[in-house]
Motif scaffolding. Structure first.
Motif, PDB file in Angstrom:
ATOM      1  N   ASN A  63      57.338  50.198  19.669  1.00 22.86           N
ATOM      2  CA  ASN A  63      58.492  50.211  18.758  1.00 22.86           C
ATOM      3  C   ASN A  63      58.294  51.209  17.629  1.00 22.86           C
ATOM      4  O   ASN A  63      59.227  51.895  17.205  1.00 22.86           O
ATOM      5  N   VAL A  64      57.068  51.312  17.120  1.00 22.09           N
ATOM      6  CA  VAL A  64      56.790  52.235  16.017  1.00 22.09           C
ATOM      7  C   VAL A  64      56.696  53.675  16.509  1.00 22.09           C
ATOM      8  O   VAL A  64      57.250  54.590  15.902  1.00 22.09           O
ATOM      9  N   LEU A  65      56.005  53.870  17.643  1.00 24.27           N
ATOM     10  CA  LEU A  65      55.673  55.227  18.078  1.00 24.27           C
ATOM     11  C   LEU A  65      56.693  55.852  19.023  1.00 24.27           C
ATOM     12  O   LEU A  65      56.812  57.083  19.074  1.00 24.27           O
ATOM     13  N   LEU A  66      57.414  55.049  19.777  1.00 23.69           N
ATOM     14  CA  LEU A  66      58.297  55.614  20.795  1.00 23.69           C
ATOM     15  C   LEU A  66      59.765  55.637  20.411  1.00 23.69           C
ATOM     16  O   LEU A  66      60.527  56.466  20.921  1.00 23.69           O
ATOM     17  N   THR A  67      60.205  54.726  19.558  1.00 22.36           N
ATOM     18  CA  THR A  67      61.647  54.611  19.295  1.00 22.36           C
ATOM     19  C   THR A  67      62.092  55.289  18.006  1.00 22.36           C
ATOM     20  O   THR A  67      63.283  55.417  17.767  1.00 22.36           O
ATOM     21  N   SER A  68      61.135  55.697  17.168  1.00 26.06           N
ATOM     22  CA  SER A  68      61.520  56.312  15.889  1.00 26.06           C
ATOM     23  C   SER A  68      61.962  57.756  16.095  1.00 26.06           C
ATOM     24  O   SER A  68      61.535  58.439  17.040  1.00 26.06           O
ATOM     25  N   LYS A  69      62.815  58.214  15.192  1.00 28.97           N
ATOM     26  CA  LYS A  69      63.253  59.601  15.231  1.00 28.97           C
ATOM     27  C   LYS A  69      62.117  60.496  14.727  1.00 28.97           C
ATOM     28  O   LYS A  69      61.164  60.027  14.106  1.00 28.97           O
ATOM     29  N   THR A  70      62.234  61.799  14.976  1.00 30.94           N
ATOM     30  CA  THR A  70      61.128  62.712  14.710  1.00 30.94           C
ATOM     31  C   THR A  70      60.664  62.661  13.258  1.00 30.94           C
ATOM     32  O   THR A  70      59.467  62.595  12.987  1.00 30.94           O
ATOM     33  N   ALA A  71      61.603  62.670  12.311  1.00 30.76           N
ATOM     34  CA  ALA A  71      61.214  62.672  10.898  1.00 30.76           C
ATOM     35  C   ALA A  71      60.423  61.415  10.546  1.00 30.76           C
ATOM     36  O   ALA A  71      59.396  61.488   9.857  1.00 30.76           O
ATOM     37  N   GLU A  72      60.885  60.269  11.015  1.00 36.38           N
ATOM     38  CA  GLU A  72      60.192  59.021  10.737  1.00 36.38           C
ATOM     39  C   GLU A  72      58.852  58.978  11.477  1.00 36.38           C
ATOM     40  O   GLU A  72      57.855  58.472  10.952  1.00 36.38           O
ATOM     41  N   PHE A  73      58.818  59.531  12.677  1.00 39.46           N
ATOM     42  CA  PHE A  73      57.585  59.559  13.466  1.00 39.46           C
ATOM     43  C   PHE A  73      56.529  60.417  12.760  1.00 39.46           C
ATOM     44  O   PHE A  73      55.355  60.040  12.679  1.00 39.46           O
ATOM     45  N   GLU A  74      56.932  61.572  12.248  1.00 33.60           N
ATOM     46  CA  GLU A  74      55.989  62.429  11.529  1.00 33.60           C
ATOM     47  C   GLU A  74      55.449  61.741  10.286  1.00 33.60           C
ATOM     48  O   GLU A  74      54.270  61.866   9.947  1.00 33.60           O
ATOM     49  N   LYS A  75      56.308  60.985   9.628  1.00 38.19           N
ATOM     50  CA  LYS A  75      55.872  60.238   8.449  1.00 38.19           C
ATOM     51  C   LYS A  75      54.846  59.171   8.846  1.00 38.19           C
ATOM     52  O   LYS A  75      53.857  58.945   8.151  1.00 38.19           O
ATOM     53  N   THR A  76      55.084  58.533   9.990  1.00 42.69           N
ATOM     54  CA  THR A  76      54.148  57.517  10.475  1.00 42.69           C
ATOM     55  C   THR A  76      52.779  58.114  10.744  1.00 42.69           C
ATOM     56  O   THR A  76      51.747  57.546  10.364  1.00 42.69           O
ATOM     57  N   ILE A  77      52.739  59.278  11.391  1.00 41.28           N
ATOM     58  CA  ILE A  77      51.464  59.934  11.670  1.00 41.28           C
ATOM     59  C   ILE A  77      50.736  60.262  10.376  1.00 41.28           C
ATOM     60  O   ILE A  77      49.525  60.038  10.240  1.00 41.28           O
ATOM     61  N   SER A  78      51.472  60.772   9.395  1.00 46.55           N
ATOM     62  CA  SER A  78      50.860  61.113   8.111  1.00 46.55           C
ATOM     63  C   SER A  78      50.250  59.885   7.448  1.00 46.55           C
ATOM     64  O   SER A  78      49.194  59.952   6.822  1.00 46.55           O
TER      65      SER A  78
END
Length: 776
Positions: free
Chosen positions: A756-771
């Motif tokens: 849910n966190v890694l696959l469904t988020s949009k790119t901007a939110e995903f990049e924020k998660t990685i950071s």
């Protein structure tokens, strides 16, 4: 790095002489004097009444508009044995209002019954068809509680048929008021009542006080519940009513409330405003959200202990059902938002046959998670009408945004922060465009955080049980009288760890020069280990509390907001190539490839170049390795594994494919009903050939095959089924077993969270998660 959810506003005003004078005159601390002044309490007399309300804090009921007319008409009805019907509402304020009025009228010998509208068939407030039925059934006087001022036509119909209406209400007054016998309302323009912010139950209580010619203390427990549940300001008369009401609750003899408290596992001596807001009110509200609220009034007024226990058990089941519905619909709503490629300033999400009773709660969840105003709509069976609720943020006037576009809607009502509406399904897209445009007109800034007011910065050694007891004098806390929030200084971190079954709560111990203090944050999300590893860099604000365990009282700080001031995270390049399908070209990327799952690697090994650099499994990962481009091929089994990878490898660039080998986010977890269905089948059948009949069994039970396999695996681990050479037999158990303790259950839940966190988020939110995962 973790950022704050709020903009912290530190109180900077100097209170000077007023603060010192009040401190000296009242014999209280400087801090308490400061907090009183901020609440508008500036004299010793006002402070004494605020800290210790008395009967004089409750105003004369006859100061309310039309109270004399209401009492006279009700007394006439009682004397003439006329049939009186109380027309209530289905939320906690409406149910307690109805119960208060009902018990007061019973005490004076009235021939009285009550009607609670059905949320789904009657809607909120006066309903013409219901009024017609009440009139035809012989009602001679209608008394509204927590509603009525919007019922001009309904009241006119009743009056024209010889049925008088007495309105008691506290909602916004329309331009044209009904021509009722009496309108008892604290904000009526023709009478300046000293405290205009009574709840519906507060107004009903004033009528009861006038009828009984005294303050009916036995009704105060209900008044406290309705007032807190309706989020009314806890100042002035409301403060007195709730403070007395909490005392009454701690001594209540109502079988219904005692049964509710028992089911909620609440010690009656521990009841406070939080108990009401988070335990009693949601349970009462669940009745109106899931079915009809009438049984709520019966629960509150019955003297039959057996009946009370039966109703309370039903309430508990409905409350559980409410939570399940909220969780299911919230998940589906977030999924729909994730699938929408267009960025919007306002969330508008619709689903087929979502339960209307919980859409407001789901909308609130969307607001909390996204920071955006949100509308959640359910499309009916015919697929024509979408009906739902909206919740907003402080910076966006939701009612104003929609009010000018009523031509799009079939019904609409609400205020600044919330609304209810319905419209044709075909117009949902147009409504989305309108709301986005209105948000731009209102210059809604989604980057602007709501403010959190911090009362004061205090040293760790200033926190004491005496200070907490002193602050409790400001209770009950609530709207306009918030629990004080502090920031803290001069301490060191002694320890930190994650707790709870899902390891999603954080706890650390801090210490000044004296005893250590526990600091706790609940539901911190997916990056708990990062907090543990960097506890000394956490900046937090929170409320002071106590925890009693085995007779010992310990001080706690409950975190309200925090940020992680870690070292500056280096800039990295993120290539978002997430895909549910793998192609050969994806595996020809230049970089060092990493697989979490050896099975996935074995299936793909033939696609790589001979000289490709590949690492399979965290256990094969060197302690600290440096690469130019890290290519993460498959999805991790949990977020902790993802965090470990990112913090064990130094990289300047990361390419994320995150192929989900056996994805679970599309099917989620089995429902409680599905678990029960499989269990009942398993214990009633022997020697079921799973190799041969698995597909038939899935069709028979109407459960997806992968969920059936997972369910049987869980049951095998906890001993509910035995599987020998592909043959399954049930094994019933009298022991109480928590399925969530099964290894496969926990593993799937962690995988679901990761997907849910890694696959469904949009790119901007995903990049924020990685950071956020990367620490230095």
């Amino acid at each position: 790095m973790f950022d704050k959810h709020y903009e912290w506003k530190f109180e900077s005003m100097s209170l000077g002489e007023k603060e010192l004078r009040l401190q000296k005159q009242m014999g209280i601390s400087k801090l308490l004097a400061r907090l009183l002044l901020k609440r508008g309490v500036s004299t010793p007399e006002a402070a004494a009444e605020f800290l210790n309300p008395n009967e004089n804090s409750i105003y004369d009921p006859y100061l309310l508009h039309d109270m004399d007319k209401a009492v006279e008409r009700i007394q006439d009805a009682v004397m003439g044995d006329q049939k009186i019907t109380i027309y209530g509402d289905y939320d906690a304020d409406g149910l307690t209002s109805t119960a208060v009025m009902y018990e007061a009228l019973e005490q004076i010998g009235a021939n009285v019954n009550y009607y609670i509208p059905d949320r789904f068939s009657d809607g909120y407030g006066p309903n013409m068809e219901v009024y017609k039925k009440l009139v035809s059934d012989g009602t001679e006087l209608i008394i509204t509680v927590d509603n009525g001022v919007s019922g001009y036509d309904e009241v006119a119909y009743a009056q024209s048929h010889g049925v008088d209406v007495v309105i008691t209400d506290h909602h916004e007054l329309p331009d044209k008021l009904p021509e009722a016998v009496a309108i008892v309302h604290p904000r009526h323009p023709d009478k300046n009542y000293p405290w205009p912010n009574l709840a519906g139950v507060g107004v009903a209580f004033k009528v009861a006080s006038a009828l009984l010619e005294d303050i009916p203390q036995e009704l105060l427990d209900l008044v406290a519940i309705g007032t807190v549940a309706d989020l009314m300001p806890l100042l002035d008369e409301n403060r007195a009513l709730v403070k007395f009401g909490i005392m009454a609750l701690r001594n209540t003899q109502r079988p219904g409330l005692l049964a509710l408290l028992a089911n909620a596992k609440i010690n009656i001596d521990d009841i406070n405003e939080e108990t009401i807001g988070f335990a009693l009110a949601p349970r009462l509200n669940s009745l109106g959200r899931i079915q009809n609220g009438s049984t709520g009034v019966e629960l509150l007024t019955t003297l039959d202990e057996d009946k009370a226990k039966q109703i309370a058990s039903r309430v508990e089941s409905l409350n559980t059902r409410r939570k399940e519905l909220v969780a299911t619909i919230s998940k589906q709503a977030f999924q729909k938002l994730a699938e929408d490629e267009t960025e919007h300033l306002v969330n508008v999400v619709a689903g087929k046959d979502w339960h209307e009773g919980v859409l407001g709660i789901v909308a609130s969840h969307l607001v909390e998670e996204t920071g955006k105003p949100s509308l959640v709509l359910s499309i009916n069976d015919d697929g024509n009408i979408a009906k739902g609720s909206g919740r907003s943020v402080e910076a966006f006037q939701l009612f104003d945004a929609i009010n000018g576009h009523r031509d799009l809607l079939t019904s609409f009502g609400g205020h600044h922060m919330a609304c209810g509406l319905s419209l044709e399904e075909s117009k949902i897209g147009e409504l989305q465009a309108v709301l986005d445009n209105e948000a731009r007109k209102q210059q809604l800034d989604l980057n602007k955080k709501p403010q959190l007011e911090i009362e004061q910065t205090i040293e760790a050694d200033e926190v004491s049980l005496d200070l907490i007891e002193e602050l409790k004098q400001l209770a009950p806390f609530g709207a306009d009288n918030p629990k004080p929030i502090f920031s803290f200084t001069n301490y060191s971190v002694q320890s930190s760890f994650l707790m709870g079954q899902e390891k999603n709560h954080f706890k650390m111990s801090i210490r000044g020069k004296r005893a250590p203090i526990d600091v706790i944050a609940f539901s911190i999300g997916t990056h708990g280990q990062q907090l543990v590893d960097n506890a000394e860099n956490i900046e937090f604000v929170g409320e002071l509390a106590t925890n009693v365990w085995k007779g010992q009282t310990k001080i706690q700080i409950m975190i309200k907001d925090f940020c992680l001031n870690a070292a500056e995270i280096p800039r990295i390049r993120i290539n978002d190539l997430r895909s549910s399908k793998l192609t050969a070209s994806l595996l020809r990327t230049n970089g060092e490839f990493f697989f979490f799952n050896s099975t996935v690697y074995s299936k793909l090994a033939g696609y790589f170049k001979r000289d490709a650099k590949i690492i399979v499994g965290l256990d094969k990962l060197p302690e600290r390795v440096k690469v130019d481009n890290l290519v993460v091929v498959d999805c991790p089994p949990n977020l902790e594994s993802f965090g470990t990878l990112l913090n064990r490898i130094e990289f300047e660039e990361i390419t994320t494919i995150l192929y989900p080998y056996k994805p679970v986010f599309l099917t989620g977890m089995p429902t409680k009903e599905e678990f029960g269905k499989v269990y009942r089948f398993a214990i009633s059948h022997k020697n079921v050939d799973l190799k041969k009949d698995l597909n038939k069994l899935a069709d028979y039970l109407k459960i997806k095959k992968d969920l059936l396999i997972f369910t049987l695996q869980v049951f095998f681990e906890v001993g509910f089924v035995k599987i020998d050479n592909g043959l399954m037999a049930g094994s019933s158990s009298r022991k109480r077993i928590n399925l969530k303790d099964a290894p496969s259950y926990r593993a799937r839940q962690r995988l679901l969270e990761a997907e849910n966190v890694l696959l469904t988020s949009k790119t901007a939110e995903f990049e924020k998660t990685i950071s956020q995962f990367i620490t230095v």
